[in-house]
Design an enzyme around this catalytic site. Structure first.
Site, PDB file in Angstrom:
ATOM      1  N   LYS A  25       0.856  -1.200   0.000  1.00  0.00           N
ATOM      2  CA  LYS A  25       0.000   0.000   0.000  1.00  0.00           C
ATOM      3  C   LYS A  25       0.887   1.244   0.000  1.00  0.00           C
ATOM      4  CE  LYS A  25      -3.879  -2.489   1.941  1.00  0.00           C
ATOM      5  NZ  LYS A  25      -5.216  -2.408   2.501  1.00  0.00           N
ATOM      6  N   HIS A 117      -9.231  -1.545  -5.855  1.00  0.00           N
ATOM      7  CA  HIS A 117      -9.157  -1.807  -4.419  1.00  0.00           C
ATOM      8  C   HIS A 117     -10.179  -0.944  -3.681  1.00  0.00           C
ATOM      9  CE1 HIS A 117      -7.688  -1.846  -0.290  1.00  0.00           C
ATOM     10  NE2 HIS A 117      -7.149  -3.019  -0.597  1.00  0.00           N
ATOM     11  N   GLU A 187     -12.119  -9.376  -1.363  1.00  0.00           N
ATOM     12  CA  GLU A 187     -11.761  -8.641  -0.147  1.00  0.00           C
ATOM     13  C   GLU A 187     -13.012  -7.964   0.394  1.00  0.00           C
ATOM     14  OE1 GLU A 187      -8.467  -5.952  -0.663  1.00  0.00           O
ATOM     15  OE2 GLU A 187      -7.097  -7.623  -0.917  1.00  0.00           O
TER      16      GLU A 187
HETATM   17  O1  LIG Z   1      -4.209  -5.109  -0.287  1.00  0.00           O
HETATM   18  C1  LIG Z   1      -4.442  -5.866   0.623  1.00  0.00           C
HETATM   19  C2  LIG Z   1      -5.687  -5.903   1.315  1.00  0.00           C
HETATM   20  O2  LIG Z   1      -6.403  -4.714   1.225  1.00  0.00           O
HETATM   21  C3  LIG Z   1      -5.599  -6.402   2.710  1.00  0.00           C
HETATM   22  O3  LIG Z   1      -4.950  -5.505   3.568  1.00  0.00           O
HETATM   23  P1  LIG Z   1      -4.852  -5.862   5.109  1.00  0.00           P
HETATM   24  O4  LIG Z   1      -4.425  -7.301   5.191  1.00  0.00           O
HETATM   25  O5  LIG Z   1      -3.837  -4.941   5.668  1.00  0.00           O
HETATM   26  O6  LIG Z   1      -6.216  -5.703   5.687  1.00  0.00           O
END
Ligand SMILES: O=C[C@H](O)COP(=O)(O)O
Length: 274
Positions: A25, A117, A187
């Site tokens: 991210k 996303h 997700e």
């Molecule tokens: O890009 C990955 C997903 O949004 C999951 O992120 P996270 O595991 O930090 O919640």
């Protein structure tokens, strides 16, 4: 009486190759990304690395600035780790100040592009339509779209989630060629950035129904479905092979934890499709 033997029963088809990746991210500095990639590549090249790691696809999705350095590290190490981007524009070139061209991403060795996303949809106004346009651009440039889908609200149950997810899936699959490879990252929005992943039963049932849907089942191109949302070590085995892999965030930002998850996915028993 005929002596013609019955034709042999078709061999059960192995599920598709598993795929596991991590997005940084906007958490990492450039130096931390380089260090993360270096640590991962070292673990993968170690003499005692898990022998089944060759059986899965591994990817990392750094920020745009760190992407070319990550590709260079992977190439120098001779490892088969795919590098992905976190977003791109739907056009290959033009007057789009501040945007990132899918053609340039392909040019520098990017293999897949994350699209749609939940954070992009919520914070930057991205929609199913804009995600679909970007998916077409990614495929046109020879890369694989990694499309994030998921219901926004918790508590609606499986049927509501599936309906919401299939709408997102449909618009993307209609925009890309029938034989294009696509990775769908399921997700649930409410499970992203949380303390734990969505309940296993919910994930498995939503993924199973999406996989069996008309939109996905009849496709010519490979369509893998991974789970993301507070995923980490220990989760994949609990999902019972229903998903084709994981898309990790925070709980894999330590290279050791990411490597541990990779090994778990690689060694989990393979289910066969009936
Ligand atoms: O890009 C990955 C997903 O949004 C999951 O992120 P996270 O595991 O930090 O919640």
């Amino acid at each position: 009486m005929s002596t013609t033997p019955d034709p042999p029963a078709p061999a059960p088809r192995l599920r598709q190759r598993r795929i596991v990746g991590v997005s940084t991210k906007m958490y990492f500095s450039a130096a931390r990304t380089a260090s993360f990639v270096n640590a991962l590549l070292t673990l993968l090249a170690a003499p005692d690395a898990h022998p089944l790691l060759d059986t899965i696809d591994i990817f990392i999705v750094p920020d745009h600035v760190a992407l070319t350095a990550a590709v260079a590290q992977v190439v120098a190490a001779g490892q088969k780790v795919l590098v992905g981007a976190q977003n791109c524009h739907a056009e290959d070139a033009g007057a789009f100040t501040g945007e990132v061209s899918p053609a340039v991403l392909a040019e520098v060795g990017c293999a897949l592009v994350e699209l749609g996303h939940a954070e992009r949809r919520r914070l930057f106004g991205e929609t199913d339509a804009s995600t679909a346009g970007k998916a077409a651009a990614v495929v046109r440039n020879g890369m694989v779209p990694l499309v994030c889908v998921g219901e926004v609200t918790r508590g609606g149950g499986v049927a509501v989630a599936v309906e919401e997810v299939l709408g997102q899936v449909r618009s993307v699959l209609e925009a890309v060629p029938e034989d294009a490879e696509v990775v769908l990252a399921y997700e649930p929005v409410w499970a992203i950035g949380a303390s734990e992943p969505a309940p296993v039963g919910h994930v498995c049932e939503v993924v199973r129904r999406v996989r069996e849907s008309e939109e996905v089942k009849g496709r010519e191109g490979a369509t893998r479905i991974v789970y993301g949302g507070s995923a980490g070590p220990g989760l994949f085995a609990r999902l019972g092979g229903e998903v084709d892999g994981l898309f990790l965030g925070r709980f894999a930002h330590d290279p050791g934890q990411f490597y541990k998850t990779l090994c778990e996915v690689a060694e989990a028993p393979r289910l066969r499709e009936s």
